[in-house]
Design an enzyme around this catalytic site. Structure first.
Site, short mmCIF file in Angstrom:
data_model
loop_
_atom_site.label_atom_id
_atom_site.label_comp_id
_atom_site.label_asym_id
_atom_site.label_seq_id
_atom_site.Cartn_x
_atom_site.Cartn_y
_atom_site.Cartn_z
N CYS A 1 -1.42 3.30 -5.36
CA CYS A 1 -2.06 2.23 -4.59
C CYS A 1 -3.24 2.77 -3.79
O CYS A 1 -3.14 3.85 -3.21
CB CYS A 1 -1.11 1.64 -3.56
N ARG B 1 -3.32 -10.71 -9.24
CA ARG B 1 -2.43 -10.07 -8.25
C ARG B 1 -3.22 -9.65 -7.02
O ARG B 1 -2.74 -9.66 -5.90
CB ARG B 1 -1.76 -8.84 -8.88
N GLY C 1 0.74 -1.26 0.00
CA GLY C 1 0.00 0.00 0.00
C GLY C 1 0.77 1.30 0.00
O GLY C 1 0.15 2.36 0.01
P1 XMP Z 1 5.45 3.84 -6.55
O1 XMP Z 1 5.20 4.61 -5.30
O2 XMP Z 1 6.90 3.83 -6.92
O3 XMP Z 1 5.03 2.34 -6.22
O4 XMP Z 1 4.61 4.34 -7.68
C1 XMP Z 1 5.14 1.30 -7.15
C2 XMP Z 1 4.68 -0.01 -6.53
O5 XMP Z 1 3.28 0.03 -6.20
C3 XMP Z 1 2.75 -1.30 -6.20
N1 XMP Z 1 1.53 -1.28 -7.00
C4 XMP Z 1 0.29 -1.25 -6.49
N2 XMP Z 1 -0.15 -1.35 -5.22
N3 XMP Z 1 -2.37 -1.12 -6.00
C5 XMP Z 1 -1.49 -1.28 -4.98
O6 XMP Z 1 -1.92 -1.36 -3.82
C6 XMP Z 1 -1.99 -1.03 -7.30
O7 XMP Z 1 -2.81 -0.86 -8.21
C7 XMP Z 1 -0.60 -1.11 -7.56
N4 XMP Z 1 0.12 -1.11 -8.72
C8 XMP Z 1 1.42 -1.21 -8.33
C9 XMP Z 1 3.80 -2.19 -6.79
O8 XMP Z 1 4.38 -2.90 -5.72
C10 XMP Z 1 4.77 -1.21 -7.43
O9 XMP Z 1 6.07 -1.69 -7.55
#
Ligand code: XMP
Length: 495
Positions: free
Chosen positions: A317, A415, A312
């Site tokens: 996210c 996922r 999260g």
């Molecule tokens: P940042 O902050 O660098 O984070 O943009 C990237 C990471 O976020 C995760 N990720 C998600 N987590 N919902 C989530 O809760 C999503 O839709 C989602 N898409 C990506 C993932 O771990 C990524 O590396």
């Protein structure tokens, strides 16, 4: 470790913290920040020249990003929104981007006509003209090179009439390294070096121009494997998806597989991890995501070669809001790292990095490297075009749990454990966005690594291990955070 006291106190207060809650304490230093070493590990056997990895997301990492990251010394994880064949194709593209050892060279046979080979070169657009000549058992009997083609006055001749044969040609045994090959080629002044096994069978080939490119000074920063190919990772799911992808990815030469789920501490992930480790002992397997110490420990006990932490914190996210779970990222990284101290398994801090200063904070808390999504989202190398609008240039960045990503791929639904839910019933755990175009990834990495090294200088840490040992933190207030950013001025160098 020095930081233990700080985190123990916070725990006693029932406080879990994230990047904006803390700053590192500065301390006496003899470290020249420009000389600090930022080499680290992504997983047990996959090194990094700097601690940044591009996220396995459909708006972040396909082959162009993974190539750029590995050429800078980092790593890209090809996302699994792609179907398994296409994903493996992207991995192959990265692995073949630089030729070190050509494992299966294109060969010819002694009976072939010279013109036929020339036609093939034109048809396939080959940029090379060195072909080992083999018999039907793949035994090496000669080589034909650019020189031979140029000196050949009659293209109706057979290869056997124009090729160079042993002992005029040079060979080396299977297993010859890049550096050894370079020396042999320099001594012999031949441009290609076929390798043979104990039965004289062709076992690969080195070409001089590839070796020069790989071994020259600027290439020292490349993240390459023992055969001179760029390193690359790829995301897999659980169960049958993971097994199908793993087979194709292993054939494509992937260096590390990442079990990419929103809830890594689950039976599916642990079973998949064990099966992958058993079937592919030569490939590292990273598992995640988790945010509790006990979860990290369970993954390490099940054989993980790296543990990805973050539930999260990501910019796109909404898991914490939709599902109400997750530990703020700095405490999550600390707790996970502490729980597996001494295991030799790297912790990967995934998500929530906004500024370069967040890197030393994450690494100091116990991470070995960080994953960037948002940080790289606006760069040229991400998938998708630059959107020209009246308010500037943008690129699309979306969560893998966003409605758009979930609609476009079952892997995204899986996922978030919603692969059995019909599309109109999925509950997104991420959002879709646009971010300003930022230029090439190299400039982003340069700034991130520069900030990290500066932080290491303030702490007096010459390496990431030292940073982990020496890091200590302040819990800061909102006023402290406001003071940390530029304030009470109009910034002019961003206008
Ligand atoms: P940042 O902050 O660098 O984070 O943009 C990237 C990471 O976020 C995760 N990720 C998600 N987590 N919902 C989530 O809760 C999503 O839709 C989602 N898409 C990506 C993932 O771990 C990524 O590396």
């Amino acid at each position: 470790m020095i930081k233990d006291e700080f985190f123990n106190k916070m725990e006693a207060l029932g406080l879990a913290l994230t990047f904006d809650d803390v700053r590192l304490k500065s301390s006496y230093s003899e470290t020249d920040p420009t000389k600090a070493s930022v080499e680290t590990l992504f997983s047990k056997r996959v090194p990094l020249k700097y601690p940044i990895v591009s996220a396995a997301m459909d708006t972040i990492t396909e082959a162009p990003m993974a190539i750029a990251m590995a050429k800078l010394g980092g790593l890209g994880i090809i996302h699994r929104g792609l179907d398994p064949e296409t994903q493996a194709h992207h991995v192959k593209k990265v692995k073949l981007h630089l030729n070190g050892l050509i494992e299966i060279p294109i060969t010819t046979n002694p009976e072939q006509i010279v013109q036929e080979i020339l036609n093939k070169c034109e048809e396939k657009n080959y940029s090379f003209q060195s072909f080992p000549v083999v018999d039907i058992e793949n035994k090496l009997i000669g080589i034909i090179t650019k020189n031979d083609f140029e000196m050949c006055t009659d293209n109706t001749l057979k290869i056997k009439d124009v090729m160079t044969t042993i002992p005029q040609m040079i060979t080396a045994p299977k297993g010859t390294t890049l550096e050894e090959a370079y020396k042999i080629i320099l001594n012999s002044k031949k441009k290609a070096l076929p390798l043979i096994d104990e039965n004289q069978k062709l076992a690969g080939m080195y070409v001089f121009s590839d070796l020069v490119r790989l071994l020259n000074v600027s290439s020292n920063s490349f993240n390459i494997d023992a055969k001179g190919h760029l390193r690359v990772g790829a995301a897999v799911g659980v169960g049958a998806d993971a097994m199908l992808r793993a087979k194709l990815l292993s054939e494509a030469g992937v260096d590390v597989m990442v079990i990419d789920t929103a809830h890594g501490d689950s039976k599916n992930v642990i079973d998949t991890l064990k099966e992958l480790k058993q079937n592919y002992p030569h490939i590292d397997v990273v598992a995640g995501n988790v945010s509790e110490g006990a979860s990290a420990k369970r993954l390490v006990d099940a054989g993980a070669d790296g543990v990805k932490v973050g539930q999260g914190p990501g910019s796109i996210c909404t898991t914490r809001i939709v599902a109400g779970i997750g530990c703020p990222q700095v405490t999550a990284v600390y707790n996970c790292a502490k729980a597996i101290r001494g295991s030799g398994v790297p912790i990967i801090a995934d998500g929530g990095i906004k500024h370069s200063g967040d890197l030393p904070i994450a690494l100091g808390a116990g991470a070995h490297c960080v994953v960037l999504g948002r940080g790289l989202a606006g760069t040229t190398e991400t998938p998708g075009d630059i959107k020209e609008t009246s308010s500037g240039r943008f690129k699309v960045y979306r969560g893998m749990g966003s409605l758009g990503a979930m609609k476009s791929s079952i892997a995204s639904r899986e996922r978030y454990r919603q692969d059995k839910v019909s599309i109109d019933k999925v509950v997104p755990e991420g959002v879709e966005s646009i971010v300003p175009y930022q230029g090439d990834v190299s400039s982003v990495i340069h700034k991130m690594v520069g900030g990290l090294k500066s932080g290491m200088g303030y702490v007096g840490a010459e390496s990431i291990t030292m940073l982990q040992e020496k890091a200590d933190y302040y819990r800061i207030s909102n006023a402290g955070l406001a003071e940390s950013h530029p304030h009470d001025i109009v910034i002019t160098d961003k206008l």
